[in-house]
Design an enzyme around this catalytic site. Structure first.
Site, short mmCIF file in Angstrom:
data_model
loop_
_atom_site.label_atom_id
_atom_site.label_comp_id
_atom_site.label_asym_id
_atom_site.label_seq_id
_atom_site.Cartn_x
_atom_site.Cartn_y
_atom_site.Cartn_z
N GLY A 189 0.95 -1.12 -0.01
CA GLY A 189 0.17 -0.37 -0.13
C GLY A 189 0.87 1.11 -0.43
O GLY A 189 1.84 1.53 -0.13
N VAL A 240 2.35 2.93 2.75
CA VAL A 240 3.45 2.16 3.00
C VAL A 240 4.73 1.53 2.14
O VAL A 240 5.61 2.10 2.01
CB VAL A 240 3.78 1.65 4.39
N PRO A 243 -6.81 -0.25 10.03
CA PRO A 243 -7.41 0.33 9.82
C PRO A 243 -8.56 0.44 12.00
O PRO A 243 -8.57 -0.69 12.19
CB PRO A 243 -8.50 0.37 9.39
N SER A 296 3.44 -1.18 10.74
CA SER A 296 2.46 -0.71 10.95
C SER A 296 2.13 0.14 11.62
O SER A 296 3.08 -0.40 12.98
CB SER A 296 0.98 -2.07 10.72
N GLU A 323 1.91 11.38 3.35
CA GLU A 323 1.80 11.66 1.52
C GLU A 323 1.73 12.18 0.94
O GLU A 323 1.44 13.97 1.52
CB GLU A 323 0.09 10.64 1.55
N LEU A 347 0.41 16.30 15.60
CA LEU A 347 0.57 16.47 14.99
C LEU A 347 -0.34 17.10 14.79
O LEU A 347 -1.80 18.20 14.66
CB LEU A 347 0.56 15.76 13.24
N CYS A 359 -4.24 8.39 9.05
CA CYS A 359 -3.81 7.84 10.19
C CYS A 359 -4.22 8.41 11.90
O CYS A 359 -4.56 7.71 12.45
CB CYS A 359 -2.53 7.61 10.23
#
Ligand code: NAD
Ligand code: UGA
Length: 470
Positions: A14, A16, A96, A134, A170, A228, A277
């Protein structure tokens, strides 16, 4: 002492797994890397000759794939085969939020991690280092260890577990991977830790490779994302105060960010944080705190999510209010659907909720995003598919446009939802001529040239900009 790693397997191709392994492959030409995934369609797409059709869009990634694919970087759906030949296995599968059962809405769903661990336990041979890439709840390594060793009945295999969370963003993944602020490796066994250090040391300065115990590493990843996200909710909450008081959030951000203790990054107000995330990881943090009875701590972090929800909600509400409280059959141009610029990812994008709210008010949307496909928007807007329109005749409708300019025909308003570079240079004079008057621009990313838009006769709302108060 460290083991010489010759074969890596990465489970999960995916956002990552793909970019991370591409960067390792280019920097470590002597290591063979196999990325495996149960999603055969995705594996096929990674093999696409047309590099514009890779399943993940990341600036610069195509060059890495071009150079390494078929040489030391391979994509396959034969998970078992490449587990069996690997000295080191990265777990890059999705984690998820659970949607049902215990912890629904908060806890991470670890079924893909568990399935991968069971496969490793079954098919690995000899000694294997298993690396958690992950993002996982603190203490997951304990579960993985139990699964790996539990089904090793003949005791003919050995495992070491490391935590090596990924901090890439991303849209800037290649740069983040090539020049990381830090690489974090948590583990118990020096030989295994050194083996992973030796891989990164091919391109990352040694002082940027931090080592910790397993639990500190797992937890640091969750907390980095929580901090963040907290910054974004903080600045977004103040954007609303700026709009009321006549202050300008950009000037406030500048004043704050020049304090070296605060720093300038992550102070852009917007429609709320999206991405797969932040919400998931804070929700998981909340779940863990509640599990340990730290209710005040979990309430504190819950507010970060609450403000984020409120921010996108207040934007759709104010669009309705500015357009005389009625969107029925009004045409609205939507610029940007990805959760941020330079990605085709729409997971948790604030655009989804804002568009849904506008559709519920009866608006007709024309949506354009330079990288998000129509089929992805179809999935995200779900029940608002044109074919389902008769379910509720009060709902609006939407169509997909392949150029930003096409969204403006007869539009009453345009909403800029993603900060794509091309939206900074729109020709407001020409676009205003296509729109119905009074015509509004809602700039939720504060990126347009306000003077040009004003001169074109447009009414403007720009996030956190109190100077526009009349
Ligand atoms: P993703 O959904 O893009 O990719 C995960 C892939 O794993 C999917 O293609 C899925 O088919 C595959 N998979 C699941 N179970 C499998 C199995 N048993 N065998 C083989 N393949 C399997 O997810 P992602 O965005 O790459 O995120 C992966 C992890 O990395 C998550 O824990 C996430 O929190 C974390 N992370 C993501 C980012 C990001 O920017 N997306 C950044 C840092 C960390
Ligand atoms: C984030 C973290 O930045 C990465 O370090 C982490 O590895 C990753 O999550 C993860 O674990 O998945 P990402 O979600 O890709 O990366 O993107 P960000 O740049 O963090 O942006 C997240 C959201 O916040 C976006 O919707 C973005 O538009 C918004 N944002 C960001 C703002 O509204 N203002 C800002 O100043 C910065």
């Amino acid at each position: 002492m460290s083991l010489k790693i010759k074969n890596i397997c990465c489970i999960g191709a995916g956002y990552v797994g793909g970019p991370t392994m591409a960067v390792i492959a280019r920097n470590c030409p002597k290591i063979q890397i196999n990325i495996v995934d149960i999603n055969e369609k995705k594996i096929k797409e990674w093999g696409n000759k047309d590099l514009n059709k890779l399943p993940v869009y990341e600036p610069g990634l195509d060059e890495y794939i071009k150079e390494c694919r078929g040489n030391n970087l391979h994509f396959s759906s034969d998970v078992e085969k490449y587990i069996s030949t690997a000295d080191m296995i990265f777990l890059s599968v999705n984690t998820p939020t659970k949607t049902q059962g215990i912890g629904a809405g908060q806890a991470s769903n670890l079924k893909w991690i568990e399935a991968s661990a069971r496969q490793i336990s079954k098919y690995a041979t000899g000694h294997t280092i298993v690396v958690e890439k992950s993002t996982l709840p603190v203490k997951t390594a304990l579960t993985i260890k139990e699964i790996l060793n539990g089904s090793n009945i003949d005791n003919d295999k050995t495992f070491q577990i490391l935590s090596n969370p990924e901090f890439l963003s991303e849209g800037s993944a290649i740069n983040d991977l090539e020049k990381p602020d830090r690489v974090l490796i948590g583990g118990e066994n020096k030989e295994a830790i050194d083996s992973l250090i030796n891989i990164y040391a091919n391109w990352v300065p040694r002082e940027r490779i931090l080592t910790t115990d397993l639990w500190s590493s797992e937890l640091s990843k969750l907390i980095a994302n929580a901090f963040l996200a907290q910054r974004i909710s903080s600045i977004n909450s103040i954007s609303a105060l700026c709009e009321k008081t006549g202050a300008d959030i950009k000037q406030v951000s500048l004043a704050l960010g020049t304090d070296s203790r605060i720093g300038p990054k992550f102070l852009n107000a917007g429609p709320g944080f999206g991405g797969s995330c932040f919400k998931k990881d804070i929700s998981n943090l909340i779940y863990i705190c509640d599990h340990y009875g730290l209710y005040e701590v979990s309430k504190y972090w819950q507010k970060v999510i609450d403000i984020n929800f409120w921010q996108s909600e207040r934007i759709s509400n104010l669009v309705v209010n500015k357009l005389f409280g009625n969107l029925s059959n009004k045409k609205i141009s939507i610029l940007g659907f990805a959760f941020k610029a330079n990605t085709n990812d729409t997971r948790e994008s604030p655009a989804i909720k804002i568009c849904r709210n506008l559709l519920e008010e009866g608006a007709n949307l024309k949506i354009y995003d330079p990288k998000v496909s129509k089929s992805q928007i179809d999935k995200d807007l779900g029940e608002f598919l044109p074919s389902n329109k008769n379910i509720n005749s009060e709902y609006g409708n939407w169509i997909y446009c392949d150029l930003a300019e096409k969204t403006f025909e007869e539009a009453d308003a345009t909403l800029i939802l993603t900060e794509w570079e091309e939206f900074k240079f729109l020709n407001w004079y020409d676009l205003a001529l296509k729109m119905r008057r009074p015509s509004w621009v809602f700039d939720t990313r504060s990126i347009i040239n306000l003077d040009l838009a004003k001169k074109a006769g447009l009414k403007i709302w720009s996030i956190g900009n109190g100077t526009l108060i009349k």
